[in-house]
Each structure stands twice: as structure tokens, then as C-alpha cells.
Design a protein around this motif. Structure first.
Motif, mmCIF file in Angstrom:
data_model
loop_
_atom_site.group_PDB
_atom_site.id
_atom_site.type_symbol
_atom_site.label_atom_id
_atom_site.label_comp_id
_atom_site.label_asym_id
_atom_site.label_seq_id
_atom_site.Cartn_x
_atom_site.Cartn_y
_atom_site.Cartn_z
ATOM 1 N N ARG A 128 0.771 -1.343 0.051
ATOM 2 C CA ARG A 128 0.099 0.099 -0.077
ATOM 3 C C ARG A 128 0.813 1.235 -0.012
ATOM 4 N NH1 ARG A 128 -3.765 1.440 5.151
ATOM 5 N NH2 ARG A 128 -4.967 3.377 4.368
ATOM 6 N N LEU A 129 2.044 1.104 0.725
ATOM 7 C CA LEU A 129 2.852 2.440 0.703
ATOM 8 C C LEU A 129 3.591 2.552 -0.326
ATOM 9 C CD1 LEU A 129 4.147 2.301 4.554
ATOM 10 C CD2 LEU A 129 2.369 3.694 3.694
ATOM 11 N N ILE A 130 4.164 1.365 -0.980
ATOM 12 C CA ILE A 130 4.796 1.551 -2.261
ATOM 13 C C ILE A 130 3.969 2.032 -3.501
ATOM 14 C CG2 ILE A 130 5.620 -0.091 -4.242
ATOM 15 C CD1 ILE A 130 6.689 -2.069 -1.916
ATOM 16 N N ALA A 131 2.621 1.684 -3.571
ATOM 17 C CA ALA A 131 1.711 2.048 -4.357
ATOM 18 C C ALA A 131 1.389 3.670 -4.255
ATOM 19 C CB ALA A 131 0.255 1.355 -4.525
ATOM 20 N N ASP A 132 1.300 4.163 -2.866
ATOM 21 C CA ASP A 132 0.896 5.477 -2.740
ATOM 22 C C ASP A 132 1.911 6.024 -1.531
ATOM 23 O OD1 ASP A 132 -0.421 7.836 -2.255
ATOM 24 O OD2 ASP A 132 -2.237 7.205 -1.543
ATOM 25 N N PRO A 133 3.132 6.489 -2.043
ATOM 26 C CA PRO A 133 4.026 7.163 -1.225
ATOM 27 C C PRO A 133 3.430 8.358 -0.213
ATOM 28 C CG PRO A 133 5.181 6.470 -3.193
ATOM 29 C CD PRO A 133 3.607 6.493 -3.470
ATOM 30 N N ALA A 134 2.553 8.849 -0.990
ATOM 31 C CA ALA A 134 1.879 10.166 -0.136
ATOM 32 C C ALA A 134 1.428 9.725 1.310
ATOM 33 C CB ALA A 134 0.836 10.617 -1.085
ATOM 34 N N LEU A 135 1.110 8.440 1.748
ATOM 35 C CA LEU A 135 0.584 7.914 2.736
ATOM 36 C C LEU A 135 2.034 7.972 3.704
ATOM 37 C CD1 LEU A 135 -1.657 4.775 1.929
ATOM 38 C CD2 LEU A 135 -2.291 7.346 2.766
ATOM 39 N N LEU A 136 2.971 8.142 3.425
ATOM 40 C CA LEU A 136 4.188 7.998 4.197
ATOM 41 C C LEU A 136 4.207 8.868 5.502
ATOM 42 C CD1 LEU A 136 7.065 6.872 2.060
ATOM 43 C CD2 LEU A 136 6.165 5.568 4.020
ATOM 44 N N PRO A 137 3.909 10.268 5.433
ATOM 45 C CA PRO A 137 4.152 10.958 6.417
ATOM 46 C C PRO A 137 3.154 10.598 7.488
ATOM 47 C CG PRO A 137 3.890 12.354 4.499
ATOM 48 C CD PRO A 137 3.632 11.034 4.074
ATOM 49 N N GLY A 138 1.802 10.275 7.136
ATOM 50 C CA GLY A 138 0.776 9.869 8.013
ATOM 51 C C GLY A 138 1.242 8.388 9.051
ATOM 52 N N ALA A 139 1.811 7.752 7.888
ATOM 53 C CA ALA A 139 2.267 6.440 8.294
ATOM 54 C C ALA A 139 3.285 6.437 9.273
ATOM 55 C CB ALA A 139 2.632 5.501 7.342
ATOM 56 N N VAL A 140 4.341 7.427 9.267
ATOM 57 C CA VAL A 140 5.255 7.397 10.107
ATOM 58 C C VAL A 140 4.833 7.989 11.549
ATOM 59 C CG1 VAL A 140 7.371 9.075 10.645
ATOM 60 C CG2 VAL A 140 7.247 8.023 8.270
ATOM 61 N N ASP A 141 3.846 8.838 11.603
ATOM 62 C CA ASP A 141 3.251 9.017 13.007
ATOM 63 C C ASP A 141 2.550 7.777 13.610
ATOM 64 O OD1 ASP A 141 3.515 11.862 13.492
ATOM 65 O OD2 ASP A 141 2.210 12.577 11.742
ATOM 66 N N GLU A 142 2.118 7.117 12.782
ATOM 67 C CA GLU A 142 1.378 5.985 13.338
ATOM 68 C C GLU A 142 2.625 4.907 13.806
ATOM 69 O OE1 GLU A 142 -2.147 3.571 14.169
ATOM 70 O OE2 GLU A 142 -1.149 5.658 14.611
ATOM 71 N N PHE A 143 3.762 4.919 13.068
ATOM 72 C CA PHE A 143 4.797 3.987 13.534
ATOM 73 C C PHE A 143 5.233 4.624 14.816
ATOM 74 C CE2 PHE A 143 5.813 3.255 8.806
ATOM 75 C CZ PHE A 143 5.109 2.072 8.610
ATOM 76 N N LEU A 144 5.370 6.029 15.015
ATOM 77 C CA LEU A 144 5.852 6.436 16.184
ATOM 78 C C LEU A 144 4.953 6.283 17.241
ATOM 79 C CD1 LEU A 144 6.732 9.895 14.848
ATOM 80 C CD2 LEU A 144 8.172 8.788 16.032
ATOM 81 N N ARG A 145 3.644 6.192 17.236
ATOM 82 C CA ARG A 145 2.831 5.912 18.285
ATOM 83 C C ARG A 145 2.736 4.448 18.468
ATOM 84 N NH1 ARG A 145 -2.139 3.736 19.299
ATOM 85 N NH2 ARG A 145 -2.443 2.986 17.166
ATOM 86 N N VAL A 146 2.889 3.727 17.775
ATOM 87 C CA VAL A 146 2.496 2.326 17.983
ATOM 88 C C VAL A 146 4.030 1.458 18.367
ATOM 89 C CG1 VAL A 146 1.955 0.012 17.125
ATOM 90 C CG2 VAL A 146 0.696 1.931 16.673
ATOM 91 N N LEU A 147 5.148 1.942 17.698
ATOM 92 C CA LEU A 147 6.183 1.244 17.996
ATOM 93 C C LEU A 147 7.088 2.048 18.879
ATOM 94 C CD1 LEU A 147 7.078 0.510 14.043
ATOM 95 C CD2 LEU A 147 5.870 -0.950 15.901
ATOM 96 N N ALA A 148 6.825 3.243 19.417
ATOM 97 C CA ALA A 148 7.358 3.650 20.607
ATOM 98 C C ALA A 148 8.935 3.803 20.484
ATOM 99 C CB ALA A 148 6.802 3.455 21.772
ATOM 100 N N PRO A 149 9.836 4.468 19.870
ATOM 101 C CA PRO A 149 11.104 4.471 20.022
ATOM 102 C C PRO A 149 11.608 4.925 21.474
ATOM 103 C CG PRO A 149 10.486 5.402 17.895
ATOM 104 C CD PRO A 149 9.338 5.531 18.627
ATOM 105 N N VAL A 150 11.167 6.083 21.891
ATOM 106 C CA VAL A 150 11.374 6.645 23.164
ATOM 107 C C VAL A 150 10.115 6.293 23.956
ATOM 108 C CG1 VAL A 150 11.812 8.492 24.771
ATOM 109 C CG2 VAL A 150 12.737 8.438 22.554
ATOM 110 N N GLN A 151 10.529 5.390 25.116
ATOM 111 C CA GLN A 151 9.296 4.797 26.022
ATOM 112 C C GLN A 151 9.043 5.634 27.284
ATOM 113 O OE1 GLN A 151 8.367 0.924 25.987
ATOM 114 N NE2 GLN A 151 8.799 0.731 23.839
ATOM 115 N N PHE A 152 10.048 6.264 28.020
ATOM 116 C CA PHE A 152 9.807 6.826 29.319
ATOM 117 C C PHE A 152 10.782 8.191 29.354
ATOM 118 C CE2 PHE A 152 9.466 2.236 30.065
ATOM 119 C CZ PHE A 152 8.195 2.245 30.664
ATOM 120 N N MET A 153 10.281 9.047 30.051
ATOM 121 C CA MET A 153 11.121 10.141 30.563
ATOM 122 C C MET A 153 10.705 10.410 31.888
ATOM 123 S SD MET A 153 13.592 11.846 28.626
ATOM 124 C CE MET A 153 13.976 11.680 27.043
#
Length: 426
Positions: free
Chosen positions: A277-302
Motif C-alpha cells: 500500500r505504501l509502495i503504491a501510494d508514497p503520499a501515505l508515508l508522512p501519516g504512516a510515520v506518525d502511526e509508527f511513532l505511536r505504536v512502535l514507541a522509540p522513546v518509551q519513558f522520561m
């Protein structure tokens, strides 16, 4: 900043308690399950780990704490190592992170120096540079049909970009990225943590020498901006604070984006329909990155320190008590997100707190998102059929600081290099 100690001892009989070692292997392996359980049963609870701290997992109380820096202080007081003001890491690191561990008004002095160079506009203007670095890294292995996506791509690209912005030699990226990665995934007090602290000290000495040189002969780079900046009194900012600020830019730039893109690549490997889906429509990537940030949580605590008695999420927190903000858990709070465990690449709105909130919101957030979008776009264009060797992929042994990967071997259809060259400077 001095916390006001409470005259009354907190009531230990009524506070909800949990067991949470955020640096432990159990949390690393079950962080989604543990986070969901804490959000559901104990949005604000206390753990005895690391000397005792409140853990804020609910979205609403976490945002409240983030936005009230006067009550929930980031300050670390190195003049009183036994005192309550212990900064943003738990356990605290043995040096002051400027401006992360300062509060306004002093925090504002340093933050405004970074706001311009790392603004949305400046981050977008760096897209060609980021794309060139990404393409050059890809050129080194696309004709092999195999690569380690972390060590050969997601690790070097953010590090090279960060050094370019600072005005440091791009070829030195491993000198800076290596110690930072090692420090972030090593449990405090472990042999690798001690090794990493030594390496970080050496790295900071090199960075300090560069700051001194730029103070004498400025160039057109961020290190020069920091080195020659003056405070409200018109005097040059303290050298140790300037070096720390530059070091924080390095630390923030070389690890968090690496973790984000690495996890995104693994998730897309596991979810090929969404990858297509992202390959077919790269315009989705900015929104997808926000969702990756939300679900995959690189920084978990402060962490923060309460400066006075306060109620948060229905719990009484006493002055001088430590408070740990669980970004990963808050991003999974069903009170804030519909079906929060689902990865919805077109989720909108997406008010995640992966970058924090308030005055301490990550200053590099805009740059990190541009980097992630460009890297994913180039990867999906040039090696779209990559397959991760799941047995060989290695996650960080601890995610108390950063949720990342040490290595991620993959195979893909061979393709020729496109002739991209590494830039000499940003």
C-alpha cells in the motif's frame, strides 16, 4: 530549581503499586502487554524500582504532567547528587543534559538556539541532503542482494545527517553513533554501560574541542551557533552547557530515528499488504510515520521530579517524589485512541506523544519525521521486496531508554547502484 519538600509523608497504604523494571528483559519482551495492563488498571501507580517512582501510563495525566514544567521538573541538580532533583533519566545519568534537564527560563535560552535550525522549514530544506545520504548508503549494497538494514542504513543515515547539521566531519559518524547506541541499550551499571560511559566521555572531549575551535573561528553550522551564542546578560554561554547541548543533539539525532525506521521496516516486512500500500501510494508515508511513532514507541519513558504536592490522575504525589512518564503506554490508551493496538497507517487525527508535549517537546521532531519519510520512501522504491531474517535480527537487550535494533539482516532482489555519492558536507 529546588523542590519544596512536603511536610507530610505520603500515604503508602493507599497508593496503587505495580512492579515495573523498564530496563529489564521482561519489559522488553512484553512492553505492549505491560503497558496495556497499566493503562487499564493503574494509569498512575507507584513502583519500588530504582529507588521508587510514580509511573504515569494514562494519556490525560501524562499530557497534564508534560505541560506543567513548574510542577513536574526536568532539572538535574549535580551540586546535590543525593537530592531529589534527578533529571529525566531513571536512574539518572552522571552528567547534565542541556537543555533537556533544565526548566524555563534557562531552558528557553538554549532551546531557542535549536528551534530555528531544526524548524519544520529547515528540516524540509534538508530533504535533498537526506535523500542523497540514503541513496549513497543503498548504493553500497543493492547489487549484493543482502544487507544489514540497521548497520548499513538506518544507523548511518541519521548519524551522518546529524553531524552535517552540526558542522562535524561526516566520515566520523561511527565515532559518535557507536557510543550512543551502546549507552542507550545497556542496562545501568552493567559492564557494557560502563564501557559506553567511557566512550561517551571520549566523544564529548572531541566535541568539546570542536566547540572551543568554533568559538574562536565560527563557521556556518550549528556548533558555531551554539559556541558563539550569548545569554540575556550579553555574555557567552557557559562552555560546559554549550558542549552538553551539542552532545544532546548528537544523542537525539543518532539513535531515535534509527530505532523508529528499523521497527517500521520490521513491521512492514511482517505486513506485506500494508507495505504494498505504501509502495503504491508514497503520499501515505508522512501519516504512516506518525502511526509508527505511536505504536512502535522509540522513546518509551522520561522522568520528572514533583516540585510540590500535587494530584495527578486521582493520586496524591508528594513534593520531591520521582515521576516516570510512560509515552509508550499513553500512546495505547483507548481513552485517547480508537482501537489503539491497531496500526492504522492513515489514522487521523493522531495526537500521539512520542515526541512529548509542552516546552520539552522533542526539538528534533520535524527533522526526524523528514528523515523517516525519505528513508522509507527510498527503501521501498529500491529494495521493495526485502525479507528480514527474523532469527538473525537482534533487538536491544534493554529498552529502558530506546526501543531499537542492533542488527537486522535482510535479503532482496539485486539491483544496480544508481551512482549516488556521499556528500562532503550538509
Amino acid at each position: 530549581m529546588e523542590a519544596h519538600r512536603s511536610d507530610a509523608e505520603p500515604d503508602l497504604t493507599t497508593r496503587p503499586t505495580i512492579e515495573l523494571d523498564h530496563h529489564g528483559a521482561d519489559y522488553r519482551d512484553r512492553w505492549q502487554e505491560i503497558s496495556d495492563g497499566n493503562v487499564a488498571s493503574c494509569p498512575v501507580a507507584h513502583t519500588a524500582a530504582y529507588g521508587g517512582t510514580w509511573v504515569v501510563s494514562g494519556y490525560e495525566p501524562l499530557v497534564q504532567a508534560l505541560r506543567d514544567h513548574s510542577v513536574f521538573s526536568s532539572f538535574q541538580d549535580h551540586t546535590d547528587p543525593t537530592g531529589p532533583m534527578r533529571g529525566t533519566s531513571n536512574p539518572p545519568i552522571p552528567y547534565l543534559n542541556v537543555p533537556q534537564e533544565l526548566d524555563p527560563p534557562l531552558h528557553t535560552v538554549y532551546r531557542r538556539l535549536l528551534n530555528g535550525p531544526l524548524s519544520p522549514e529547515q528540516s524540509r530544506r534538508r530533504e535533498p541532503f537526506i535523500r542523497q545520504v540514503t541513496a549513497a548508503c543503498l548504493d553500497r549494497f543493492t547489487d549484493r542482494g543482502q544487507a544489514d538494514l540497521v548497520t548499513e542504513l538506518t544507523n548511518p543515515v541519521p548519524a551522518i545527517v546529524t553531524l552535517g547539521i552540526l558542522g562535524m566531519p561526516l566520515a566520523d559518524w561511527e565515532r559518535y553513533a557507536g557510543p550512543i547506541h551502546l549507552l542507550t541499550y545497556s542496562p545501568p551499571g552493567s559492564p557494557t554501560w560502563t564501557e559506553a560511559m567511557t566512550a561517551v566521555g571520549e566523544m564529548m572531549a572531541v566535541l568539546g574541542a570542536l566547540v572551543v575551535a568554533r568559538r574562536a573561528e565560527p563557521a556556518d553550522d550549528l556548533v558555531s551557533v551554539l559556541a558563539t551564542a550569548t545569554g540575556d546578560d550579553g555574555e557567552l554561554l557557559p562552555l560546559d552547557h554549550v558542549i552538553s547541548t551539542a552532545g544532546l543533539v548528537v544523542a537525539g539525532g543518532v539513535d531515535t530515528t534509527t530505532a523508529l525506521v528499523s521497527h517500521a521496516l520490521y513491521w512492514l516486512h511482517r505486513n506485506p499488504a500494508e507495505r504494498d500500500r505504501l509502495i503504491a501510494d508514497p503520499a501515505l508515508l508522512p501519516g504512516a510515520v506518525d502511526e509508527f511513532l505511536r505504536v512502535l514507541a522509540p522513546v518509551q519513558f522520561m522522568s520528572r521530579t514533583a516540585t510540590r504536592d500535587v494530584e495527578l490522575g486521582g493520586q496524591r504525589i508528594a513534593a520531591c517524589e520521582r515521576v516516570m512518564l510512560a509515552f509508550a503506554a499513553a500512546n495505547r490508551d483507548p481513552a485517547a485512541f480508537d482501537c489503539p493496538a491497531e496500526m492504522r497507517l492513515d489514522r487521523s487525527p493522531n495526537r500521539h506523544v512520542a515526541f512529548g508535549s509542552g516546552v520539552h517537546r522533542c526539538v528534533g521532531a520535524h527533522l526526524a519525521k523528514v528523515e523517516a519519510v525519505v528513508m522509507l520512501e527510498e527503501i521501498l522504491r529500491r529494495i521493495p521486496d526485502y525479507v528480514v531474517d527474523e532469527q538473525a535480527a537482534r533487538r536491544y537487550p534493554s529498552i529502558g531508554a530506546i526501543n531499537g535494533y542492533i542488527g537486522m539482516p535482510a535479503t532482496f532482489t539485486r539491483s544496480p547502484a544508481i551512482g549516488a555519492t556521499f556528500p562532503v558536507s550538509a
